[in-house]
Design a protein around this motif. Sequence first.
Motif, PDB file in Angstrom:
ATOM      1  N   HIS A 151      -9.513   7.225   0.050  1.00 50.59           N
ATOM      2  CA  HIS A 151      -9.768   5.793  -0.147  1.00 50.59           C
ATOM      3  C   HIS A 151     -10.849   5.303   0.808  1.00 50.59           C
ATOM      4  O   HIS A 151     -10.919   5.767   1.955  1.00 50.59           O
ATOM      5  N   LYS A 184       2.493   5.786  -5.814  1.00 52.49           N
ATOM      6  CA  LYS A 184       1.795   5.676  -7.105  1.00 52.49           C
ATOM      7  C   LYS A 184       2.491   4.683  -8.044  1.00 52.49           C
ATOM      8  O   LYS A 184       2.462   4.849  -9.263  1.00 52.49           O
ATOM      9  N   TRP A 190       0.825  -1.215   0.000  1.00 55.96           N
ATOM     10  CA  TRP A 190       0.000   0.000   0.000  1.00 55.96           C
ATOM     11  C   TRP A 190       0.854   1.258   0.000  1.00 55.96           C
ATOM     12  O   TRP A 190       0.426   2.305  -0.481  1.00 55.96           O
ATOM     13  N   LYS A 227     -11.963   6.578  -4.039  1.00 55.72           N
ATOM     14  CA  LYS A 227     -11.803   5.242  -4.636  1.00 55.72           C
ATOM     15  C   LYS A 227     -12.252   4.205  -3.622  1.00 55.72           C
ATOM     16  O   LYS A 227     -11.756   4.178  -2.498  1.00 55.72           O
ATOM     17  N   HIS A 243     -13.424  -2.397  -8.193  1.00 55.90           N
ATOM     18  CA  HIS A 243     -12.959  -1.101  -7.708  1.00 55.90           C
ATOM     19  C   HIS A 243     -13.647   0.004  -8.495  1.00 55.90           C
ATOM     20  O   HIS A 243     -13.872  -0.152  -9.692  1.00 55.90           O
ATOM     21  N   ILE A 285      -8.327  -0.545 -10.013  1.00 52.21           N
ATOM     22  CA  ILE A 285      -7.635  -0.287  -8.738  1.00 52.21           C
ATOM     23  C   ILE A 285      -6.535   0.767  -8.901  1.00 52.21           C
ATOM     24  O   ILE A 285      -6.081   1.342  -7.907  1.00 52.21           O
ATOM     25  N   ASP A 286      -6.108   1.015 -10.143  1.00 46.10           N
ATOM     26  CA  ASP A 286      -4.961   1.901 -10.374  1.00 46.10           C
ATOM     27  C   ASP A 286      -5.346   3.359 -10.586  1.00 46.10           C
ATOM     28  O   ASP A 286      -4.470   4.214 -10.749  1.00 46.10           O
ATOM     29  N   ARG A 338       1.671   1.495  -3.739  1.00 48.89           N
ATOM     30  CA  ARG A 338       0.521   1.843  -4.574  1.00 48.89           C
ATOM     31  C   ARG A 338      -0.063   3.210  -4.232  1.00 48.89           C
ATOM     32  O   ARG A 338      -0.249   4.057  -5.111  1.00 48.89           O
ATOM     33  N   ASP A 339      -0.387   3.413  -2.966  1.00 45.17           N
ATOM     34  CA  ASP A 339      -1.125   4.628  -2.594  1.00 45.17           C
ATOM     35  C   ASP A 339      -0.206   5.830  -2.358  1.00 45.17           C
ATOM     36  O   ASP A 339      -0.576   6.956  -2.656  1.00 45.17           O
ATOM     37  N   HIS A 340       0.987   5.582  -1.806  1.00 39.45           N
ATOM     38  CA  HIS A 340       1.864   6.706  -1.466  1.00 39.45           C
ATOM     39  C   HIS A 340       2.803   7.042  -2.622  1.00 39.45           C
ATOM     40  O   HIS A 340       3.038   8.213  -2.898  1.00 39.45           O
ATOM     41  N   THR A 364       1.878   1.437  -9.345  1.00 44.47           N
ATOM     42  CA  THR A 364       0.721   0.557  -9.337  1.00 44.47           C
ATOM     43  C   THR A 364       0.974  -0.781 -10.033  1.00 44.47           C
ATOM     44  O   THR A 364       0.043  -1.554 -10.245  1.00 44.47           O
ATOM     45  N   ASP A 376      -6.121   7.128 -10.175  1.00 45.06           N
ATOM     46  CA  ASP A 376      -5.692   8.124  -9.195  1.00 45.06           C
ATOM     47  C   ASP A 376      -6.232   9.482  -9.632  1.00 45.06           C
ATOM     48  O   ASP A 376      -6.155   9.829 -10.816  1.00 45.06           O
ATOM     49  N   TYR A 413      -3.657  -8.749 -14.908  1.00 46.08           N
ATOM     50  CA  TYR A 413      -3.640  -8.235 -13.533  1.00 46.08           C
ATOM     51  C   TYR A 413      -2.610  -8.951 -12.660  1.00 46.08           C
ATOM     52  O   TYR A 413      -1.931  -8.313 -11.864  1.00 46.08           O
ATOM     53  N   LYS A 443       0.085  -5.568  -7.633  1.00 45.61           N
ATOM     54  CA  LYS A 443      -1.371  -5.526  -7.500  1.00 45.61           C
ATOM     55  C   LYS A 443      -1.841  -6.126  -6.186  1.00 45.61           C
ATOM     56  O   LYS A 443      -1.151  -6.951  -5.573  1.00 45.61           O
ATOM     57  N   PHE A 444      -3.041  -5.744  -5.823  1.00 42.68           N
ATOM     58  CA  PHE A 444      -3.702  -6.307  -4.642  1.00 42.68           C
ATOM     59  C   PHE A 444      -4.667  -7.399  -5.102  1.00 42.68           C
ATOM     60  O   PHE A 444      -5.562  -7.124  -5.897  1.00 42.68           O
ATOM     61  N   THR A 450     -12.281   0.373  -2.609  1.00 39.96           N
ATOM     62  CA  THR A 450     -11.625  -0.915  -2.802  1.00 39.96           C
ATOM     63  C   THR A 450     -12.488  -2.004  -2.201  1.00 39.96           C
ATOM     64  O   THR A 450     -12.960  -1.881  -1.070  1.00 39.96           O
ATOM     65  N   TRP A 451     -12.725  -3.034  -3.005  1.00 45.88           N
ATOM     66  CA  TRP A 451     -13.319  -4.263  -2.448  1.00 45.88           C
ATOM     67  C   TRP A 451     -12.173  -5.225  -2.192  1.00 45.88           C
ATOM     68  O   TRP A 451     -11.389  -5.533  -3.105  1.00 45.88           O
ATOM     69  N   ASP A 469      -5.264   6.344   3.010  1.00 47.96           N
ATOM     70  CA  ASP A 469      -4.813   5.292   2.107  1.00 47.96           C
ATOM     71  C   ASP A 469      -5.647   4.032   2.339  1.00 47.96           C
ATOM     72  O   ASP A 469      -6.443   3.968   3.289  1.00 47.96           O
ATOM     73  N   THR A 470      -5.471   3.052   1.457  1.00 47.40           N
ATOM     74  CA  THR A 470      -6.326   1.862   1.502  1.00 47.40           C
ATOM     75  C   THR A 470      -6.123   1.081   2.792  1.00 47.40           C
ATOM     76  O   THR A 470      -7.072   0.579   3.384  1.00 47.40           O
TER      77      THR A 470
END
Lengths: 152, 771
Positions: B239, A31, A24, B443, B371, B230-231, A27-29, A33, B233, A99, A36-37, B445-446, B293-294
């Motif tokens: 989130h 970027k 995370w 966003k 997502h 999911i990507d 991905r989130d901080h 990507t 932004d 993916y 994958k999750f 997220t599942w 964040d997620t």
Amino acid sequence: MAITLKINGENTKIDAAPGTPLLWVLRDHLKMTGPKFGCGVGQCGACTVHFNGTPVRSCQLPHDEVGDAEITTIEGKEGKAANAIREAWIAADVPQCGYCQSGQIMAATALLEDNPKPSDDDIDTAMTGNICRCATYMSIRRAIKDAAKTLA
Amino acid sequence: MLPRFLSPDTADYAATLSIPPLSRRGFVKASGAFALGITLIGRMRAEAAGSPLKEVAGGDATPSLWIAIEPDGTVKITCHRSEMGQQVWTSMAQIVADELEANWEKVEIVQALGHPKYGDQNTDGSRSVRYNFHRLRVAGAAMRTMLETAAAAHWGTTLANCKADQNYVLRPSTGDRLSFGELAAAAGKLEIPAEADVNLKSRDQWRYIGKEIPSLTVPLIVRGQGTFGIDVDRPGMVHAVVAHPPQVFGSVGSVDDAAALAVPGVMQTVQLPTPEAPPLFQPLGGVAVVAMDTWAAIQGRKALNITWQDGPNAGHDSDSYRELLQENTRNPGAVELDRGDTLTALSNAPNKLTAEYYVPNLAHSPMEPVHATAEWDGDTLECWACVQDPQSTRGVLAGFFGIDPDNIKVNATWLGGAFGRKSKPDFVVEAAFIAREVGKPVKVTWTREDDLQHGYYHAVSAQRLEAALDDDGNCRALLHRTAFPSIGSTFNAAADQGAGFELALGASDNPFEVPNLRLEVGKAPPHLRIGWLRSVCNIQPAFAVQSFADAMAHAAGRDPKDYLRDLIGSARIIDPNTEGATYPNYDASLEDYPIETGRLTHVLDKVAKMAKWGRSLPKGHGLGIAVHRAFLSYIATVIEVKVTNDGQLSIPGIWLAMDAGTVVNPRHARAQMEGGTIYGLSNALYGEITAKNGAVVQQNFPDWRLMRMSEAPRAFEVEIIDSTSRPAGIGEPATPPAAPALTNAIFAATGKRIRSLPILGPTGETLNLES
């Protein structure tokens, strides 16, 4: 508290809550990507990155336990094995949805870096932690062998 | 490079088009509207005067809707279907570019927004090629004709003297040529030709259609590029994850969010409205946790203290529901198809064979859970999501929020697998609701747990087959009873049994040439959200009927493949509508796509040859065979299994023959055959979603198991039957025959007959070989 991690060869400052998994943070901080999750429990391999060259599940790795290790993601992975894998993947159109494929490529690259001539059984062992719901397994197996030939 | 989600109909699109360079021939005037190239001029003309190509078979083939040629010769092809691994970017582009005579190296894809002008955008039902093959050929050929016409005018010659070739128009008599980029502006001013004035290529002229053109997405994927749901932004985006009620129509009794709000990074919680029946595509309700964040959102959700209120499905339990379905197939049901006098034939039969089959609920489980990202600007809404149908998503959003669809933009990202789950946009509505409450882009997220516990499941089913066999073991009558909750129940709370459109997926189109045939459907009230999953209701009848054919062959003491071939009988065309069934034929006419039993026997013979059916096998090995028509394609599968004395099961080889009519890309079709088969095997071996007290039990991959590399067959051969028939479905039809081919192989290897799926379940390691 901000810490610095070495990611894809660059010192990268990160300010995330303690215990936040590397996935995370990437991905989130940051970027990034590519990883994958897929499950969050280390079962599917979609989040695979290299930790000092070894494939690990970034969803299970708290970023504040990475320390001085070198983290490499699909975005930053280069080298002979990585190039051979990418070329073989493109030549055979291995991915379907794609993916899981950054995880697959990181696992396959680590396999070839460690074992340039893997057998079917070696491939099964190295790759079975990476799930592909599209079931590109047969193509992956062929492509790893094709890549190995180009490295010989 | 265009911004990722820019569609050709946005204002921004024009801004990305640059002034073309002056042609060395001074042909293109770099001024005013001319500079905009062919698309915008073409579009303005089409909208002002109407296009003669709006009404072609399959929908609007106006070239400007699908193709933009830029001054540098780049050919931008709009893909209005969603890319989810079936390589629809590549196949749509192959069709357009072939007729256009574009140079493949110049092709770029523009992903369309959801909008009715594209016609159907619902990327399911294995029909992207079928629906669009003709009109995209017409669109490409029409633009080619306009380019050739512009060149003819420039040279002062006739159209017959000009020939498009790989992004140029050639004048063979003089050796002159003009590039598509040079011609674009002039071509865009021409009238759009009528369909009758457009010459489609003959098959032998195809450069791309039917060829193994490499994927347009793979070079991005191997670098970790490309944007999945999911990507996404957005500036200022936050989130969210949602704690959903465990039961469908369960609700929040009370919530204490103090601990959640104390988690570092958590910003707020949002309570979602509880839906009313039927489920439709409404969000499930519950409580959203919004965070920086997620990970923080996930941690916040864990810290929520919610007391859930039971809803009307609280009593639902999979064990007792199974008994109900089985009971409802042991008694007469509503008759869907009736040939001859099956009941009399059964009561008079010298020999009878009866078997019961069970297939549990299944989850789609694409590797990317759903997502969605939503962003409001006043009353206008923009969403980015992994949706199979951005157009219906837009309509659902408009209905839910009571706003004009013209104020909503829905961008389809790449889909990290979909299999039917992502044509249900409940998660996009959820994101839009939370974003409106939060006042920021959100966003949602599942997690995998959300994906498995709150899906639109493939329906659990019980089936019972009874056969009357004559003294030679031939089937004289077949009674097929089935009970399963209907997809219709997701849209109509009163729907309490399988519907004709579902029975038409492999049950009412039973191809057996038996004199007496009867199909009945029993009651099955819904308790979960029921949806369509890769190959939909074909899964259960293919399993039961193809397993039962094998059992009848065994009872008759005959070879299963020969017996199956005799059951299908003579090469003929069947029409279930004449025997009482409602048979939509996958929304295709029976004239265009008849049910041809000869094509079934053809693939059956082909696959038997490929697998060397009848060869002697090592101890513990067995071959199983199955054949099925689905999505207008004909597929036969042979599976070889190896079972050790202690029940260890492996699959050394799979052979598959496919007749899907005209195939646009054989390489990608083979991939779908492999993928569709393994999808079916994975479900058959391990897949089972169960409920207790109305709530789904399975949580994540430890208890929802998928096949892995070590279980994949070492040999998998696919043969595509060469055909000039109309294109049929590719993405789904390999799934239905996989399970019965596997269980028939297990019987051949061990004598163990498996009639209830899953074969092993999530934790099973070995077959129980006791009968």
